[in-house]
Write an enzyme that holds these catalytic residues in place. Structure first.
Site, mmCIF file in Angstrom:
data_model
loop_
_atom_site.group_PDB
_atom_site.id
_atom_site.type_symbol
_atom_site.label_atom_id
_atom_site.label_comp_id
_atom_site.label_asym_id
_atom_site.label_seq_id
_atom_site.Cartn_x
_atom_site.Cartn_y
_atom_site.Cartn_z
ATOM 1 N N LYS A 33 0.842 -1.198 0.000
ATOM 2 C CA LYS A 33 0.000 0.000 0.000
ATOM 3 C C LYS A 33 0.881 1.254 0.000
ATOM 4 O O LYS A 33 2.085 1.180 0.261
ATOM 5 C CB LYS A 33 -0.911 -0.008 1.232
ATOM 6 C CG LYS A 33 -0.161 0.102 2.567
ATOM 7 C CD LYS A 33 -1.074 -0.206 3.748
ATOM 8 C CE LYS A 33 -0.282 -0.137 5.050
ATOM 9 N NZ LYS A 33 -1.043 -0.686 6.180
ATOM 10 N N ARG A 127 -10.806 0.058 15.234
ATOM 11 C CA ARG A 127 -10.739 0.702 13.919
ATOM 12 C C ARG A 127 -11.716 -0.069 13.038
ATOM 13 O O ARG A 127 -12.911 0.068 13.189
ATOM 14 C CB ARG A 127 -9.290 0.707 13.402
ATOM 15 C CG ARG A 127 -9.099 1.551 12.171
ATOM 16 C CD ARG A 127 -7.639 1.664 11.750
ATOM 17 N NE ARG A 127 -7.037 0.397 11.347
ATOM 18 C CZ ARG A 127 -5.777 0.272 10.888
ATOM 19 N NH1 ARG A 127 -5.001 1.330 10.798
ATOM 20 N NH2 ARG A 127 -5.295 -0.909 10.538
ATOM 21 N N TYR A 264 14.022 31.530 5.247
ATOM 22 C CA TYR A 264 12.823 32.141 5.821
ATOM 23 C C TYR A 264 12.928 32.242 7.342
ATOM 24 O O TYR A 264 13.411 31.319 8.010
ATOM 25 C CB TYR A 264 11.606 31.268 5.517
ATOM 26 C CG TYR A 264 11.172 31.274 4.077
ATOM 27 C CD1 TYR A 264 10.780 32.444 3.444
ATOM 28 C CD2 TYR A 264 11.129 30.087 3.359
ATOM 29 C CE1 TYR A 264 10.351 32.427 2.119
ATOM 30 C CE2 TYR A 264 10.704 30.061 2.046
ATOM 31 C CZ TYR A 264 10.315 31.243 1.429
ATOM 32 O OH TYR A 264 9.895 31.220 0.135
ATOM 33 N N MET A 313 9.735 24.927 0.219
ATOM 34 C CA MET A 313 8.803 24.021 -0.446
ATOM 35 C C MET A 313 9.535 23.079 -1.413
ATOM 36 O O MET A 313 9.267 21.871 -1.420
ATOM 37 C CB MET A 313 7.728 24.817 -1.196
ATOM 38 C CG MET A 313 6.612 23.957 -1.741
ATOM 39 S SD MET A 313 5.352 24.924 -2.589
ATOM 40 C CE MET A 313 4.453 25.645 -1.237
HETATM 41 C C1 LIG Z 1 -0.285 -1.690 6.843
HETATM 42 C C2 LIG Z 1 -0.847 -2.923 7.366
HETATM 43 C C3 LIG Z 1 -0.027 -4.024 7.651
HETATM 44 C C4 LIG Z 1 1.473 -3.971 7.584
HETATM 45 O O1 LIG Z 1 1.985 -3.407 8.770
HETATM 46 P P1 LIG Z 1 3.570 -3.291 8.978
HETATM 47 O O2 LIG Z 1 3.701 -2.832 10.382
HETATM 48 O O3 LIG Z 1 4.038 -2.249 8.005
HETATM 49 O O4 LIG Z 1 4.153 -4.608 8.697
HETATM 50 C C5 LIG Z 1 -0.645 -5.200 8.030
HETATM 51 N N1 LIG Z 1 -1.979 -5.289 8.142
HETATM 52 C C6 LIG Z 1 -2.798 -4.231 7.892
HETATM 53 C C7 LIG Z 1 -4.266 -4.401 8.044
HETATM 54 C C8 LIG Z 1 -2.262 -3.024 7.511
HETATM 55 O O5 LIG Z 1 -3.070 -1.984 7.288
#
Ligand SMILES: *Cc1c(COP(=O)(O)O)cnc(C)c1O
Length: 373
Positions: A33, A127, A264, A313
Site C-alpha cells: 500500500k 478501527r 525564511y 517548499m
Molecule cells: C499496513 C498494514 C499491515 C502492515 O503493517 P507493517 O507494520 O508495516 O508490517 C498489516 N496489516 C494491515 C491491516 C495493515 O493496514
C-alpha cells in the site's frame, strides 16, 4: 523532479526471503500500500517478480488494478475501506475485500458484484471490524454466501512499541473466539491472519495461516523496541536491509558572509564566512519541513553537511564550507550510504518527530524510482 530514489532489488528480495524462510510453509503477504511505503509499487513488484508470490496486500481497490496491470495473477487483499460503488471494480480486478461492518455487508449482499471477502474482527483496535457480540448476527446474514467467505482477520494495536505483549495476547484470545464461532456455525476452515511485521517477528502464535508484512519488507524494524524484543527471544537479530536511497545534486553553490541570515524567518545566521549549497528538494518532495530545525544533515562526498535555515517548499540549503570544491551537479545523499557515512529513514523520522513509516510513505510519488542491483 530533480532528485531520485534508488530501490535495491537485492535488499527487497533479501528481506522477503527472511520472512519466507521464517514462515515456510505459511505464505507471506507483502503489503505494498501507499506506493509500496513510498518505494514505488511498480518497482517493488518488479523486484519481487521472480519470487513466486501468492499474495499482495494493498489499501485501495485502485492499487489492485495497478497490480493487475503489471500482470500479477495471484490474490490481492484490499485492507482499506471502500464504498459500495467500487464493488464492480473490485470484482473486475479479482480483489479480495475486508468485510468490516454491517453497512458494507448490506451493500455487498445487495450488489450484483460480490468480491471474495475476509471477515475483519475488531479485537481491540477499535478501527475496522466486527465485535464479538456482533458475530451471531453477522454469521446468520453471511451464511448464505459462505462460499465467498475465504478468510478471517484482525489487527494488533500494541505490539510495535512495547516489551509486554499482554494486550496482543488478549486480542488473540478474542480473535480465536471469533474463529470458533464461525467454525461452530459450520463454515469451512477460514484463512486466519492477524500479524503485521512486528507481530510476525516477535509473537509466534500470532502468525496463524498468513502474515501481512509491510515495513520490514523494505528493510526496517517496525521500531527499536521490536528489535530488542526479537533479540530477547532469539538472542540474535535478522539482517533486514533498507532498500531505499534518496539522492539529488547540488543546484547552486554560494558564499555567505559572516553575520548574514539564511532562509525564511532568519532562523540561521552565519557566524563566519560560509559556503552553502542549494539542493532541489523541499517539503513538497516529501522531506519534512521540521527536520530543518534539528541537527539534520545530508551527505556530500562522504561527509555530513548540516541543513541550514528552514526547509523550503522545493529547496533547502546545506553547509558545504568543509567540502573540498563543491560544485553544481555534485551528488547529494538524503537517505542512504555515501562513503563510510549513512543516513537512514529512521534518522530523518527522528529529526522530524515522526516514524519512518510516515517519512518513507510520503516521499512524493512523482520522484523517479530507479531499481538498482
Ligand atoms: C499496513 C498494514 C499491515 C502492515 O503493517 P507493517 O507494520 O508495516 O508490517 C498489516 N496489516 C494491515 C491491516 C495493515 O493496514
Amino acid at each position: 523532479m530533480l532528485s531520485w530514489l534508488e530501490i535495491s532489488r537485492s535488499a527487497v528480495c533479501q528481506n522477503y526471503r527472511i520472512f519466507k524462510d521464517m514462515l515456510a510453509p505459511l505464505p507471506v503477504m507483502p503489503i505494498v500500500k501507499s506506493n509500496a511505503y513510498g518505494h514505488g509499487l511498480e518497482q517493488v513488484v518488479a523486484c519481487l517478480k521472480d519470487e513466486g508470490l501468492d499474495w499482495f496486500g494493498v489499501n485501495y481497490i485502485s492499487e489492485a488494478r495497478l497490480l493487475r496491470e503489471q500482470g500479477f495473477v495471484g490474490d490481492i487483499l484490499v485492507v482499506g475501506p471502500y464504498f459500495k460503488d467500487e464493488l464492480l471494480d473490485a470484482w473486475t480486478h479479482k480483489a479480495t475485500l475486508f468485510l468490516s461492518h454491517f453497512e458494507a455487508l448490506e451493500s455487498w449482499i445487495a450488489s450484483e458484484w460480490k468480491p471474495k471477502i475476509h471477515i475483519k474482527i475488531d479485537s481491540g483496535m477499535s478501527r475496522q471490524g466486527f465485535l464479538l457480540k456482533e458475530l451471531p448476527e453477522l454469521i446468520q446474514k453471511v451464511k448464505p454466501f459462505e462460499n465467498l467467505v475465504e478468510g478471517i482477520a484482525t489487527h494488533f494495536s500494541n505490539v510495535e512499541d512495547v516489551l509486554d505483549h499482554a494486550y496482543a495476547d488478549q486480542q488473540m484470545l478474542e480473535f480465536e473466539q471469533a474463529q470458533n464461532m464461525f467454525e461452530k456455525a459450520g463454515f469451512k476452515k477460514l484463512l486466519a491472519h492477524a500479524a503485521s511485521s512486528a507481530s510476525t517477528l516477535i509473537l509466534q502464535p500470532s502468525r496463524y495461516d498468513l502474515c501481512r508484512v509491510g515495513i520490514s519488507l523494505y528493510g526496517f524494524w517496525p521500531s527499536p523496541t521490536t528489535k530488542v524484543s526479537y533479540h530477547q527471544i532469539h538472542s540474535k537479530v535478522v539482517g533486514l536491509k533498507p532498500a531505499l536511497s534518496w539522492r539529488t545534486r547540488i543546484a547552486q553553490v554560494k558564499d555567505v558572509a559572516a553575520h548574514r541570515y539564511v532562509g525564511y524567518g532568519l532562523t540561521f545566521k552565519a557566524l563566519k564566512d560560509m559556503k552553502l549549497a542549494v539542493i532541489p528538494v523541499g517539503y513538497y518532495e516529501g522531506y519534512p519541513r521540521i527536520a530543518g530545525s534539528a541537527h539534520s544533515y545530508v551527505l556530500v562526498d562522504g561527509q555530513r553537511c548540516p541543513i541550514v535555515g528552514r526547509i523550503c517548499m522545493n529547496m533547502m540549503m546545506i553547509d558545504v564550507t568543509h567540502i573540498h570544491g563543491p560544485y553544481v551537479g555534485q551528488l547529494v545523499t538524503l537517505v542512504g550510504k555515501d562513503g563510510h557515512e549513512e543516513i537512514t529513514a529512521s534518522d530523518i523520522a527522528t529529526w522530524s518527530e515522526t516514524i519512518h513509516y510516515e517519512f518513507v510513505s510520503r516521499i512524493h510519488p512523482a520522484i523517479p524510482r530507479n531499481i538498482v542491483p
